[in-house]
Design a protein around this motif. Structure first.
Motif, PDB file in Angstrom:
ATOM      1  N   ARG A 392       1.569  71.695  -1.084  1.00 20.46           N
ATOM      2  CA  ARG A 392       1.666  72.952  -1.634  1.00 20.46           C
ATOM      3  C   ARG A 392       0.981  72.402  -3.028  1.00 20.46           C
ATOM      4  NH1 ARG A 392       5.500  76.101   0.382  1.00 20.46           N
ATOM      5  NH2 ARG A 392       7.023  75.283   2.372  1.00 20.46           N
ATOM      6  N   VAL A 393       1.293  74.344  -3.777  1.00 18.08           N
ATOM      7  CA  VAL A 393       0.121  74.569  -5.223  1.00 18.08           C
ATOM      8  C   VAL A 393       1.278  74.622  -6.048  1.00 18.08           C
ATOM      9  CG1 VAL A 393      -1.884  75.431  -6.572  1.00 18.08           C
ATOM     10  CG2 VAL A 393      -1.990  74.128  -4.263  1.00 18.08           C
ATOM     11  N   VAL A 394       1.737  74.617  -7.097  1.00 19.87           N
ATOM     12  CA  VAL A 394       2.166  75.033  -8.451  1.00 19.87           C
ATOM     13  C   VAL A 394       1.720  75.385  -9.210  1.00 19.87           C
ATOM     14  CG1 VAL A 394       4.552  74.785  -9.329  1.00 19.87           C
ATOM     15  CG2 VAL A 394       3.947  73.597  -7.219  1.00 19.87           C
ATOM     16  N   GLN A 395       2.109  77.186  -9.551  1.00 16.71           N
ATOM     17  CA  GLN A 395       1.017  77.608 -10.929  1.00 16.71           C
ATOM     18  C   GLN A 395       2.047  77.858 -12.100  1.00 16.71           C
ATOM     19  OE1 GLN A 395       0.899  81.620 -12.295  1.00 16.71           O
ATOM     20  NE2 GLN A 395      -0.968  81.300 -11.232  1.00 16.71           N
ATOM     21  N   VAL A 396       1.885  77.010 -12.840  1.00 17.54           N
ATOM     22  CA  VAL A 396       2.619  76.953 -14.279  1.00 17.54           C
ATOM     23  C   VAL A 396       1.823  77.197 -15.232  1.00 17.54           C
ATOM     24  CG1 VAL A 396       3.239  75.135 -15.720  1.00 17.54           C
ATOM     25  CG2 VAL A 396       2.973  73.880 -14.058  1.00 17.54           C
TER      26      VAL A 396
END
Length: 578
Positions: A392-396
């Motif tokens: 998964r990819v998390v946008q911070v």
């Protein structure tokens, strides 16, 4: 009621596909097995109570030659769609004396073999080719079965079309299990690899026919009878004509359905991402106003997935291209801390993308939206600890409190409100002016902090309890501001937290703390820790105590939730100088 599909191989050399839908249409099991015993074992959890088992294989064969009556009747409807059934009779070796593998499986599972009995434990014979023609209004069958002249690429394409049709069914929730099958199809390089998945996809079709037969019995047709063999299939639409292929499902709707099916897992991943980022910031001692997380709602995902630019999809592959499905937002006090957070993430996790939106705006000669956007994923060391985030990819998003105020207000006005056309240019000018003023204010706040380097204000009422043996957080903050003059502020609650650790060590006064720190080699500690971000005062004290007390500090009760991290840091502190 469990709705079970069995794509039964006629022998033991080929795989048999199994699938189970629960009463809400959720796919709860899918697998490939070979022997009857393996079938029984795999389905045991689902066949103890009420169940309908749809088997793609003859259950009853009594005719010595030719077709069964069920096959003749089905072929009259479906042969023109290339979905006619092959003849079965007792003259074939696999059906000698009417003994069929499908019938044996039904009896082994203690099922009634009469499809019209209405009993809550029964087996029905089904035929996926005919079912898919009726369900998805196909002008012909999909050619995903291996035959001479068919290529791997062609078989894969046809199988993916079938899977897309299944994913578009609103009453089914196929979720991660089906997504895993799709990945196998996309990666398959050989026909044998496709065959294993094909049988499981057919089993899902069978299970769906069982689901319909129970939920909407008027929507299925039963060809033949229980005594001589019967086939149950969704009723052929009377207006369906052969030849013309139904269009493939809308990819946007497919993506929306897949996102909705997988959202429970996305919510769990979002919680893991928030805990990861918060833990990293707290461990580093970086001061921040807030850390919040959110996962995109299905409605928000659907709106974004449907966007177009110049008539073309803005996100051709929505599940992959929409990268803010999981978001974490860090609000800091000053601009320097934005950089500190970005540096920290760069040193602790995998940063897939890093965009400084404020810098991009400035390079265009404008004032406006300013925020740091990073796309992160777990590094190899954390993958085992955070399985929810793997793949998964998390946008911070990291921004100052002033940048956040501008962004939220501008978003509310432009996107949630209505700006009259006659005021649009004036609003643009005012937003630009506000952005410039806030950028100037951010710079001044940074300058004030650099000049002052005073501890953050704390709640005085927390220090007034004469019965509290801890060093008062306000006094500790003032002491550390002098001890580590170059260090940044720490969060107010962190001073209270480390005061409790000092109490566990028996340190209850600033005089005692001064004696402990007198022997600490701050330069050596900083060199071994190799800080890649400005550590706060509490982090500096934390490392000094760790260096001085070693394993005793790691074992403190107040450190129970971070012993693994402290042990790693202790190893760094104790390594020989290079």
């Amino acid at each position: 009621m469990q709705h079970i599909g069995i794509d039964l191989a006629w022998g033991l050399k080929q795989p048999t596909g199994l699938a189970v839908l629960d009463d809400d249409g959720r796919l709860v099991h899918v697998s490939a097995v070979r022997t009857d015993e393996q079938i029984e074992a795999a389905l045991a959890p689902f066949t103890m109570g009420a169940c309908t088992v749809a088997i793609d294989a003859p259950l009853v064969v009594t005719n010595p030659t030719g077709n069964r009556a069920a096959e003749r009747a089905l072929n009259a409807d479906f042969a023109r769609f290339q979905a006619g059934a092959h003849p079965t009779n007792t003259g074939k070796p696999e059906f000698t004396d009417g003994d069929t593998r499908g019938g044996r499986i039904g009896r082994m599972l203690r099922l009634d073999l009469d499809p019209r009995s209405g009993r809550d434990r029964r087996a029905i014979e089904v035929y996926p080719h005919a079912a898919t023609v009726a369900l998805f209004r196909l002008g012909r069958t999909l050619k995903y079965k291996n035959k001479p002249g068919r290529t791997v690429e062609g078989l894969r394409a046809e199988l993916l079309v079938l899977m897309a049709h299944l994913e578009s069914v609103r009453e089914l929730q196929l979720g991660a299990l089906f997504a895993g099958l799709r990945e196998q199809v996309e990666r398959a390089g050989r026909k044998s690899e496709l065959r294993v998945v094909e049988d499981q996809v057919d089993a899902v079709v069978c299970a769906y026919v069982a689901f319909i037969a129970v939920r909407r019995p008027d929507a299925v047709t039963t060809y033949g009878d229980a005594a001589h063999g019967a086939i149950v299939t969704p009723t052929l639409p009377p207006d369906l004509q052969p030849g013309a292929q139904a269009p493939a499902p809308d990819p946007v709707q497919q993506a929306i359905q897949a996102y909705a099916d997988g959202r429970p897992a996305t919510l769990a991943a979002g919680a893991a991402a928030l805990a990861l980022v918060t833990g990293l910031l707290d461990d580093a001692g970086i001061n921040y106003l807030s850390v919040t997380g959110r996962t995109k709602t299905v409605a928000s995902f659907a709106e974004k997935a449907a966007r177009t630019v110049d008539g073309r999809p803005a996100y051709p592959d929505p599940l992959r291209d929409i990268t803010d499905q999981i978001g974490v937002r860090v609000i800091t006090y000053v601009q320097d801390d934005v950089q500190a957070v970005a540096d920290l993430l760069g040193s602790q996790v995998v940063v897939l993308d890093d965009r400084d939106m404020g810098r991009q705006t400035a390079q265009e000669g404008r004032f406006g939206y300013a925020s740091r956007h990073l796309l992160i994923g777990p590094d190899a060391a954390r993958a085992a600890e955070l399985p929810e985030l793997v793949g998964r990819v998390v946008q911070v998003q990291v921004r100052t409190v002033l940048q956040h105020a501008w962004a939220e207000f501008e978003h509310d006005i432009r996107y949630k409100g209505t700006v009259p056309a006659e005021h649009a240019s004036e609003f643009d000018r005012r937003f630009t002016l506000a952005a410039g003023l806030l950028e100037l204010a951010d710079r001044e706040f940074t300058a004030i902090r650099e000049r002052l380097r005073a501890p953050a204000p704390t709640d005085d009422t927390a220090d007034d309890d004469p019965d509290d043996p801890r060093i008062a957080p306000r006094e500790l903050a003032a002491f550390l501001a002098g001890q580590y003059a170059e260090a940044g502020w720490s969060r107010p609650d962190h001073y209270s937290w480390i005061s409790g650790l000092l109490l566990e060590l028996g340190i209850t006064s600033l005089v005692e703390l001064g004696e402990v720190l007198r022997s600490a080699d701050d330069d050596a500690i900083a060199g071994r820790m190799d800080y890649r971000y400005p550590p706060g005062a509490v982090r500096r004290l934390d490392d000094a105590l760790l260096a001085g007390f070693g394993q005793r500090y790691v074992d403190l009760h107040g450190n129970a939730d971070r012993r693994a991290a402290l042990s790693t840091r202790l190893a760094r502190l104790q390594r020989p100088p290079t």
